[in-house]
Design a protein around this motif. Structure first.
Motif, mmCIF file in Angstrom:
data_model
loop_
_atom_site.group_PDB
_atom_site.id
_atom_site.type_symbol
_atom_site.label_atom_id
_atom_site.label_comp_id
_atom_site.label_asym_id
_atom_site.label_seq_id
_atom_site.Cartn_x
_atom_site.Cartn_y
_atom_site.Cartn_z
ATOM 1 N N SER A 109 0.691 -1.287 0.053
ATOM 2 C CA SER A 109 -0.152 -0.044 -0.084
ATOM 3 C C SER A 109 0.859 1.136 0.054
ATOM 4 C CB SER A 109 -0.896 -0.017 0.990
ATOM 5 O OG SER A 109 -1.704 1.140 1.330
ATOM 6 N N GLN A 110 1.833 1.051 0.714
ATOM 7 C CA GLN A 110 2.662 2.434 1.035
ATOM 8 C C GLN A 110 3.580 2.607 -0.332
ATOM 9 O OE1 GLN A 110 2.427 4.735 3.092
ATOM 10 N NE2 GLN A 110 0.856 3.417 4.125
ATOM 11 N N TRP A 111 4.174 1.148 -0.925
ATOM 12 C CA TRP A 111 4.745 1.624 -2.176
ATOM 13 C C TRP A 111 3.808 2.058 -3.281
ATOM 14 C CZ3 TRP A 111 9.469 1.717 -3.996
ATOM 15 C CH2 TRP A 111 9.601 1.536 -5.288
ATOM 16 N N ALA A 112 2.679 1.638 -3.377
ATOM 17 C CA ALA A 112 1.700 2.211 -4.278
ATOM 18 C C ALA A 112 1.506 3.735 -4.304
ATOM 19 C CB ALA A 112 0.331 1.383 -4.128
ATOM 20 N N ARG A 113 1.473 4.264 -2.768
ATOM 21 C CA ARG A 113 1.170 5.479 -2.599
ATOM 22 C C ARG A 113 2.593 6.341 -3.195
ATOM 23 N NH1 ARG A 113 -1.209 7.151 3.098
ATOM 24 N NH2 ARG A 113 -3.495 6.972 2.605
ATOM 25 N N TYR A 114 3.578 5.856 -2.909
ATOM 26 C CA TYR A 114 4.763 6.458 -3.404
ATOM 27 C C TYR A 114 5.027 6.569 -4.625
ATOM 28 C CZ TYR A 114 9.686 7.399 -3.801
ATOM 29 O OH TYR A 114 10.899 7.990 -4.250
ATOM 30 N N MET A 115 4.511 5.107 -5.583
ATOM 31 C CA MET A 115 4.517 5.188 -6.807
ATOM 32 C C MET A 115 3.597 6.345 -7.390
ATOM 33 S SD MET A 115 7.160 3.426 -7.950
ATOM 34 C CE MET A 115 6.614 3.214 -9.629
ATOM 35 N N ARG A 116 2.546 6.422 -6.851
ATOM 36 C CA ARG A 116 1.420 7.534 -7.594
ATOM 37 C C ARG A 116 1.984 8.908 -7.382
ATOM 38 N NH1 ARG A 116 -3.399 7.687 -9.083
ATOM 39 N NH2 ARG A 116 -3.819 5.429 -8.509
ATOM 40 N N ALA A 117 2.636 8.955 -6.256
ATOM 41 C CA ALA A 117 3.182 10.528 -5.754
ATOM 42 C C ALA A 117 4.271 10.891 -6.707
ATOM 43 C CB ALA A 117 3.579 10.648 -4.399
ATOM 44 N N LEU A 118 5.090 9.504 -7.118
ATOM 45 C CA LEU A 118 6.272 9.859 -7.953
ATOM 46 C C LEU A 118 5.663 10.267 -9.300
ATOM 47 C CD1 LEU A 118 9.427 9.460 -8.233
ATOM 48 C CD2 LEU A 118 9.057 7.132 -8.921
ATOM 49 N N ASP A 160 2.724 11.823 -10.035
ATOM 50 C CA ASP A 160 1.929 12.997 -10.179
ATOM 51 C C ASP A 160 2.587 14.020 -9.844
ATOM 52 O OD1 ASP A 160 -0.359 11.471 -10.796
ATOM 53 O OD2 ASP A 160 -0.937 11.490 -8.326
ATOM 54 N N ASN A 161 3.728 13.897 -8.924
ATOM 55 C CA ASN A 161 4.776 15.074 -8.524
ATOM 56 C C ASN A 161 6.151 14.582 -8.488
ATOM 57 O OD1 ASN A 161 2.526 17.281 -7.854
ATOM 58 N ND2 ASN A 161 1.896 15.611 -6.534
ATOM 59 N N PRO A 162 6.780 14.175 -9.402
ATOM 60 C CA PRO A 162 8.057 13.477 -9.669
ATOM 61 C C PRO A 162 9.203 14.319 -8.725
ATOM 62 C CG PRO A 162 7.352 14.408 -11.721
ATOM 63 C CD PRO A 162 6.071 14.484 -10.975
ATOM 64 N N LEU A 163 9.360 15.681 -9.248
ATOM 65 C CA LEU A 163 10.523 16.283 -8.434
ATOM 66 C C LEU A 163 10.052 16.480 -7.073
ATOM 67 C CD1 LEU A 163 12.997 18.033 -8.697
ATOM 68 C CD2 LEU A 163 11.764 20.049 -9.257
ATOM 69 N N ARG A 188 15.033 5.833 -11.313
ATOM 70 C CA ARG A 188 16.538 5.891 -11.270
ATOM 71 C C ARG A 188 16.946 6.777 -10.116
ATOM 72 N NH1 ARG A 188 17.702 5.580 -17.684
ATOM 73 N NH2 ARG A 188 17.284 3.200 -17.722
ATOM 74 N N VAL A 189 16.285 8.102 -9.818
ATOM 75 C CA VAL A 189 16.797 8.906 -8.933
ATOM 76 C C VAL A 189 16.272 8.299 -7.607
ATOM 77 C CG1 VAL A 189 16.280 11.249 -7.969
ATOM 78 C CG2 VAL A 189 16.819 11.045 -10.561
ATOM 79 N N PRO A 190 15.244 8.040 -7.273
ATOM 80 C CA PRO A 190 14.652 7.310 -6.060
ATOM 81 C C PRO A 190 15.650 5.995 -5.642
ATOM 82 C CG PRO A 190 12.652 7.542 -7.328
ATOM 83 C CD PRO A 190 13.765 7.927 -8.131
ATOM 84 N N PHE A 191 16.105 5.176 -6.681
ATOM 85 C CA PHE A 191 17.044 4.140 -6.413
ATOM 86 C C PHE A 191 18.415 4.853 -5.972
ATOM 87 C CE2 PHE A 191 19.975 0.978 -7.485
ATOM 88 C CZ PHE A 191 19.532 -0.137 -7.196
#
Length: 264
Positions: free
Chosen positions: A74-83, A85-88, A243-246
């Motif tokens: 669930s938290q990973w899905a939220r993070y991916m959605r935030a990434l 919608d608002n990548p920077l 790549r930047v999050p990794f």
């Protein structure tokens, strides 16, 4: 610092590097980053799913976001959605958390008797205002040059090698140079604002030049020791948006090294 201090710092980051590699390999293997076919894929086109962990287990993004796939999914899905919608903004927040964590670890390794909040905030500010936006731009430039212009696929050996060379021998020297300059500036400004120390541009330039003369080459060597193995994984397996999050995760170790070097 003498040779004994240098050896102690080297042992610290080499231990952290080994731990990082043990964590990153299974992490990279768990992400659904598909390796393109060398015969059919010519460009760097990747599509990042909304919830890759849920997709691995046959679930949907909405199910993961509703908590059906467990807390981690669930938290990973939220993070991916935030990434998505608002990548920077998301990458800057990621960089801030990891920079703060890195400095906390560095202060523990140093055996500090008191917590240096201003020092931690200085490192966070440099990562949020300089490092993360710069990396976003250079990663995009790397992908444009290697993927769009040279037409080397991200999953190919040549494509991975070209991206790694650009990252470590073009991007990294500039990032490290800018880090010392920006960290010196932020430290001087925060000292003037919160400690009442006088701000002198000449003194700032002089201190940054001395720091570069003493630390730049050694820091670059440390950079290559820490970054090259994880970046091979990054450019071989990660789609561009991840790549930047990794890299920010790898930077948890790198921030410890930078905090130790920048504050000594």
């Amino acid at each position: 610092f003498g040779r004994a201090s240098s050896r102690s710092t080297t042992r610290r980051y080499m231990s952290l590097r080994r731990l990082l590699l043990l964590l990153l390999v299974p992490l990279a293997a768990s992400l659904p980053c598909q390796r393109p076919s060398l015969g059919s894929h010519k460009g760097p086109v990747h599509r990042v799913p909304r919830c890759p962990i849920a997709a691995l287990r046959g679930g949907s993004a909405s199910a993961a976001e509703d908590g059906g796939g467990g807390i981690v999914q669930s938290q990973w899905a939220r993070y991916m959605r935030a990434l998505d919608d608002n990548p920077l903004r998301t990458k800057m927040a990621t960089g801030a958390v990891l920079a703060a964590t890195g400095d906390l670890i560095a202060q523990l390794l140093e055996g500090s008797t008191s917590f240096a909040l201003r020092r931690l905030l200085n490192l966070v500010a440099v990562n949020v205002l300089y490092v993360t936006p710069f990396l976003c731009a250079t990663y995009a430039a790397n992908e444009w040059a290697v993927g769009s212009k040279l037409r080397l696929g991200a999953g190919s050996t040549a494509g991975t090698a070209a991206r790694l060379i650009f990252d470590q021998f073009v991007n990294a020297p500039i990032v490290v140079l800018g880090f010392f300059c920006s960290f010196g500036l932020v430290s001087a400004l925060s000292a003037a604002a919160f400690a009442g120390e006088p701000f002198s541009l000449a003194a700032l330039v002089s201190s940054v030049v001395i720091k570069l003369q003493n630390e730049y080459v050694g820091t670059m060597i440390s950079n290559w020791k820490i970054w090259i193995p994880p970046q091979l994984v990054n450019f071989a397996l990660m789609p561009p948006p991840l790549r930047v999050p990794f890299a920010s995760l790898v930077a948890l170790v790198w921030n410890v090294v930078l905090a130790l070097v920048a504050n000594r």
